[in-house]
Write a protein that holds these residues in place. Structure first.
Motif, PDB file in Angstrom:
ATOM      1  N   ASN A   1       0.832  -1.214   0.000  1.00 54.53           N
ATOM      2  CA  ASN A   1       0.000   0.000   0.000  1.00 54.53           C
ATOM      3  C   ASN A   1       0.863   1.259   0.000  1.00 54.53           C
ATOM      4  OD1 ASN A   1      -2.402  -1.436  -0.028  1.00 54.53           O
ATOM      5  ND2 ASN A   1      -2.661  -1.363   2.197  1.00 54.53           N
ATOM      6  N   LEU A   2       1.949   1.254   0.766  1.00 53.31           N
ATOM      7  CA  LEU A   2       2.851   2.407   0.812  1.00 53.31           C
ATOM      8  C   LEU A   2       3.540   2.615  -0.528  1.00 53.31           C
ATOM      9  CD1 LEU A   2       4.354   1.793   4.366  1.00 53.31           C
ATOM     10  CD2 LEU A   2       2.828   3.677   3.702  1.00 53.31           C
ATOM     11  N   GLU A   3       3.889   1.527  -1.200  1.00 56.20           N
ATOM     12  CA  GLU A   3       4.495   1.618  -2.530  1.00 56.20           C
ATOM     13  C   GLU A   3       3.482   2.160  -3.536  1.00 56.20           C
ATOM     14  OE1 GLU A   3       5.747  -2.407  -3.130  1.00 56.20           O
ATOM     15  OE2 GLU A   3       7.595  -2.143  -1.975  1.00 56.20           O
ATOM     16  N   GLN A   4       2.254   1.634  -3.510  1.00 60.81           N
ATOM     17  CA  GLN A   4       1.224   2.058  -4.458  1.00 60.81           C
ATOM     18  C   GLN A   4       0.811   3.516  -4.236  1.00 60.81           C
ATOM     19  OE1 GLN A   4      -1.754  -1.008  -3.950  1.00 60.81           O
ATOM     20  NE2 GLN A   4      -0.798  -2.318  -5.495  1.00 60.81           N
ATOM     21  N   ALA A   5       0.941   3.992  -2.999  1.00 56.92           N
ATOM     22  CA  ALA A   5       0.619   5.386  -2.683  1.00 56.92           C
ATOM     23  C   ALA A   5       1.803   6.320  -2.962  1.00 56.92           C
ATOM     24  CB  ALA A   5       0.201   5.505  -1.218  1.00 56.92           C
ATOM     25  N   ASN A   6       2.862   5.756  -3.537  1.00 58.48           N
ATOM     26  CA  ASN A   6       4.091   6.512  -3.839  1.00 58.48           C
ATOM     27  C   ASN A   6       4.723   7.145  -2.611  1.00 58.48           C
ATOM     28  OD1 ASN A   6       4.254   5.981  -6.621  1.00 58.48           O
ATOM     29  ND2 ASN A   6       2.668   7.508  -7.007  1.00 58.48           N
ATOM     30  N   LEU A   7       4.554   6.505  -1.462  1.00 59.56           N
ATOM     31  CA  LEU A   7       5.252   6.942  -0.259  1.00 59.56           C
ATOM     32  C   LEU A   7       6.605   6.245  -0.154  1.00 59.56           C
ATOM     33  CD1 LEU A   7       2.285   7.106   2.262  1.00 59.56           C
ATOM     34  CD2 LEU A   7       3.345   8.963   0.955  1.00 59.56           C
ATOM     35  N   ILE A   8       6.739   5.109  -0.813  1.00 65.87           N
ATOM     36  CA  ILE A   8       8.033   4.455  -1.023  1.00 65.87           C
ATOM     37  C   ILE A   8       8.305   4.587  -2.516  1.00 65.87           C
ATOM     38  CG2 ILE A   8       9.318   2.285  -0.982  1.00 65.87           C
ATOM     39  CD1 ILE A   8       7.551   1.413   1.373  1.00 65.87           C
ATOM     40  N   LEU A   9       9.360   5.330  -2.839  1.00 65.17           N
ATOM     41  CA  LEU A   9       9.634   5.631  -4.244  1.00 65.17           C
ATOM     42  C   LEU A   9      10.544   4.624  -4.908  1.00 65.17           C
ATOM     43  CD1 LEU A   9      10.064   9.498  -3.949  1.00 65.17           C
ATOM     44  CD2 LEU A   9       8.025   8.195  -4.607  1.00 65.17           C
ATOM     45  N   GLY A  10      11.198   3.772  -4.128  1.00 65.76           N
ATOM     46  CA  GLY A  10      12.062   2.769  -4.725  1.00 65.76           C
ATOM     47  C   GLY A  10      13.045   2.224  -3.717  1.00 65.76           C
ATOM     48  N   TYR A  11      13.787   1.229  -4.153  1.00 69.13           N
ATOM     49  CA  TYR A  11      14.813   0.590  -3.342  1.00 69.13           C
ATOM     50  C   TYR A  11      16.097   0.615  -4.157  1.00 69.13           C
ATOM     51  CZ  TYR A  11      10.680  -1.189  -0.951  1.00 69.13           C
ATOM     52  OH  TYR A  11       9.487  -1.279  -0.293  1.00 69.13           O
ATOM     53  N   HIS A  12      17.201   0.890  -3.501  1.00 67.26           N
ATOM     54  CA  HIS A  12      18.460   0.959  -4.228  1.00 67.26           C
ATOM     55  C   HIS A  12      19.630   0.711  -3.293  1.00 67.26           C
ATOM     56  CE1 HIS A  12      18.027   5.012  -2.562  1.00 67.26           C
ATOM     57  NE2 HIS A  12      19.340   5.043  -2.569  1.00 67.26           N
ATOM     58  N   ALA A  13      20.756   0.448  -3.894  1.00 74.08           N
ATOM     59  CA  ALA A  13      21.997   0.307  -3.136  1.00 74.08           C
ATOM     60  C   ALA A  13      22.742   1.633  -3.215  1.00 74.08           C
ATOM     61  CB  ALA A  13      22.863  -0.808  -3.718  1.00 74.08           C
ATOM     62  N   ARG A  14      23.228   2.117  -2.090  1.00 73.59           N
ATOM     63  CA  ARG A  14      24.049   3.335  -2.072  1.00 73.59           C
ATOM     64  C   ARG A  14      25.483   2.922  -2.355  1.00 73.59           C
ATOM     65  NH1 ARG A  14      24.380   6.932   2.653  1.00 73.59           N
ATOM     66  NH2 ARG A  14      25.592   5.190   3.073  1.00 73.59           N
ATOM     67  N   LEU A  15      26.013   3.387  -3.452  1.00 69.33           N
ATOM     68  CA  LEU A  15      27.365   3.025  -3.845  1.00 69.33           C
ATOM     69  C   LEU A  15      28.343   4.118  -3.432  1.00 69.33           C
ATOM     70  CD1 LEU A  15      26.701   1.738  -7.474  1.00 69.33           C
ATOM     71  CD2 LEU A  15      26.743   0.428  -5.345  1.00 69.33           C
TER      72      LEU A  15
ATOM     73  N   ARG B   1      33.072  13.559   3.234  1.00 68.14           N
ATOM     74  CA  ARG B   1      31.650  13.293   3.413  1.00 68.14           C
ATOM     75  C   ARG B   1      31.431  12.908   4.870  1.00 68.14           C
ATOM     76  NH1 ARG B   1      32.127   8.976  -0.524  1.00 68.14           N
ATOM     77  NH2 ARG B   1      30.398   8.013   0.559  1.00 68.14           N
ATOM     78  N   MET B   2      30.739  13.764   5.607  1.00 65.68           N
ATOM     79  CA  MET B   2      30.488  13.515   7.023  1.00 65.68           C
ATOM     80  C   MET B   2      29.132  12.845   7.251  1.00 65.68           C
ATOM     81  SD  MET B   2      31.971  17.168   8.407  1.00 65.68           S
ATOM     82  CE  MET B   2      30.763  17.203   9.680  1.00 65.68           C
ATOM     83  N   LYS B   3      28.132  13.247   6.457  1.00 65.87           N
ATOM     84  CA  LYS B   3      26.788  12.715   6.607  1.00 65.87           C
ATOM     85  C   LYS B   3      26.119  12.752   5.242  1.00 65.87           C
ATOM     86  CE  LYS B   3      22.634  13.301   9.390  1.00 65.87           C
ATOM     87  NZ  LYS B   3      22.006  14.053  10.486  1.00 65.87           N
ATOM     88  N   GLU B   4      25.588  11.609   4.811  1.00 62.06           N
ATOM     89  CA  GLU B   4      24.874  11.516   3.540  1.00 62.06           C
ATOM     90  C   GLU B   4      23.621  10.692   3.724  1.00 62.06           C
ATOM     91  OE1 GLU B   4      27.872  11.844  -0.267  1.00 62.06           O
ATOM     92  OE2 GLU B   4      27.363   9.866   0.442  1.00 62.06           O
ATOM     93  N   ASN B   5      22.567  11.110   3.056  1.00 67.20           N
ATOM     94  CA  ASN B   5      21.287  10.391   3.139  1.00 67.20           C
ATOM     95  C   ASN B   5      20.844  10.179   4.575  1.00 67.20           C
ATOM     96  OD1 ASN B   5      21.058  10.141   0.311  1.00 67.20           O
ATOM     97  ND2 ASN B   5      22.478   8.428   0.350  1.00 67.20           N
ATOM     98  N   GLY B   6      21.149  11.144   5.423  1.00 70.49           N
ATOM     99  CA  GLY B   6      20.745  11.061   6.821  1.00 70.49           C
ATOM    100  C   GLY B   6      21.596  10.143   7.666  1.00 70.49           C
ATOM    101  N   LEU B   7      22.656   9.559   7.087  1.00 71.25           N
ATOM    102  CA  LEU B   7      23.498   8.624   7.824  1.00 71.25           C
ATOM    103  C   LEU B   7      24.887   9.207   8.004  1.00 71.25           C
ATOM    104  CD1 LEU B   7      22.541   5.374   5.890  1.00 71.25           C
ATOM    105  CD2 LEU B   7      21.623   6.166   8.076  1.00 71.25           C
ATOM    106  N   MET B   8      25.423   9.083   9.210  1.00 72.86           N
ATOM    107  CA  MET B   8      26.781   9.524   9.464  1.00 72.86           C
ATOM    108  C   MET B   8      27.750   8.617   8.697  1.00 72.86           C
ATOM    109  SD  MET B   8      26.816  12.218  11.287  1.00 72.86           S
ATOM    110  CE  MET B   8      28.547  12.307  11.671  1.00 72.86           C
ATOM    111  N   MET B   9      28.765   9.214   8.102  1.00 71.42           N
ATOM    112  CA  MET B   9      29.761   8.465   7.343  1.00 71.42           C
ATOM    113  C   MET B   9      30.941   8.202   8.276  1.00 71.42           C
ATOM    114  SD  MET B   9      28.186   8.399   4.455  1.00 71.42           S
ATOM    115  CE  MET B   9      29.402   7.785   3.349  1.00 71.42           C
ATOM    116  N   LEU B  10      31.016   7.002   8.815  1.00 65.85           N
ATOM    117  CA  LEU B  10      32.108   6.642   9.730  1.00 65.85           C
ATOM    118  C   LEU B  10      33.366   6.290   8.973  1.00 65.85           C
ATOM    119  CD1 LEU B  10      30.109   4.393  12.235  1.00 65.85           C
ATOM    120  CD2 LEU B  10      30.761   6.783  12.526  1.00 65.85           C
ATOM    121  N   PRO B  11      34.510   6.654   9.508  1.00 68.73           N
ATOM    122  CA  PRO B  11      35.764   6.214   8.873  1.00 68.73           C
ATOM    123  C   PRO B  11      35.814   4.685   8.819  1.00 68.73           C
ATOM    124  CG  PRO B  11      36.194   7.820  10.613  1.00 68.73           C
ATOM    125  CD  PRO B  11      34.736   7.463  10.694  1.00 68.73           C
TER     126      PRO B  11
END
Length: 159
Positions: free
Chosen positions: A43-57, A144-154
């Motif tokens: 339902n969340l996908e059909q309502a376009n509240l989830i726009l997709g799934y992907h791998a962050r490279l 890059r310290m923080k991307e996509n809401g996630l802290m970038m740890l060394p």
């Protein structure tokens, strides 16, 4: 507009952190059955509240280790100039994200390129190749310290 309740919000939050969660794993974390989680996810996908799934490279993984931020100001905002600029943004693969902004710049572009020469060529293409652009200001990302809401740890801290 789809009604989103607390269970939906929890599912969205969990999937944002890890889009690979199975319905069973979601059900364990949310407190619903796997079939209920599956229906809600659909339902969340059909309502376009989830726009997709992907791998962050990592940009380094695909040879695009240099990230830059480019502020762009247009000469004017006629339909022709704006549409021309939007087409260029859509077609340019080096532009990762584009935002229409307030302030001194009209747009902020996040770009990923192989090296400084590639960045220089992209900037030249922006300025010389598009009559709609009047000014650019570029910053090179040093870390890059923080991307996509996630802290970038060394790397040493992720092991």
């Amino acid at each position: 507009m789809t009604h989103v309740d607390d269970y939906d919000l929890k599912i969205l939050t969990l999937l944002q952190a890890n889009g690979r969660l199975t319905n069973q794993e979601l059900s364990d974390l949310v407190g619903l059955s796997a079939s209920q989680c599956s229906r809600r996810r659909i339902n969340l996908e059909q309502a376009n509240l989830i726009l997709g799934y992907h791998a962050r490279l990592s940009p380094d993984a695909i040879g695009l280790g240099m990230v830059g931020l480019i502020e762009v100001r247009l000469i004017n905002h006629t339909t022709e100039y704006v549409e021309s600029f939007h087409r260029m943004v859509e077609q340019e693969e080096a532009i990762v994200d584009a935002y229409k902004t307030t302030g001194d710049a009209d747009y902020l572009l996040k770009v990923a390129v192989a090296d400084l020469n590639s960045l220089s060529a992209l900037i030249s293409q922006l300025v010389a190749g598009h009559q709609s652009v009047s000014h650019v200001k570029t910053s090179v990302v040093l870390g890059r310290m923080k991307e996509n809401g996630l802290m970038m740890l060394p790397a040493s801290k992720t092991r």
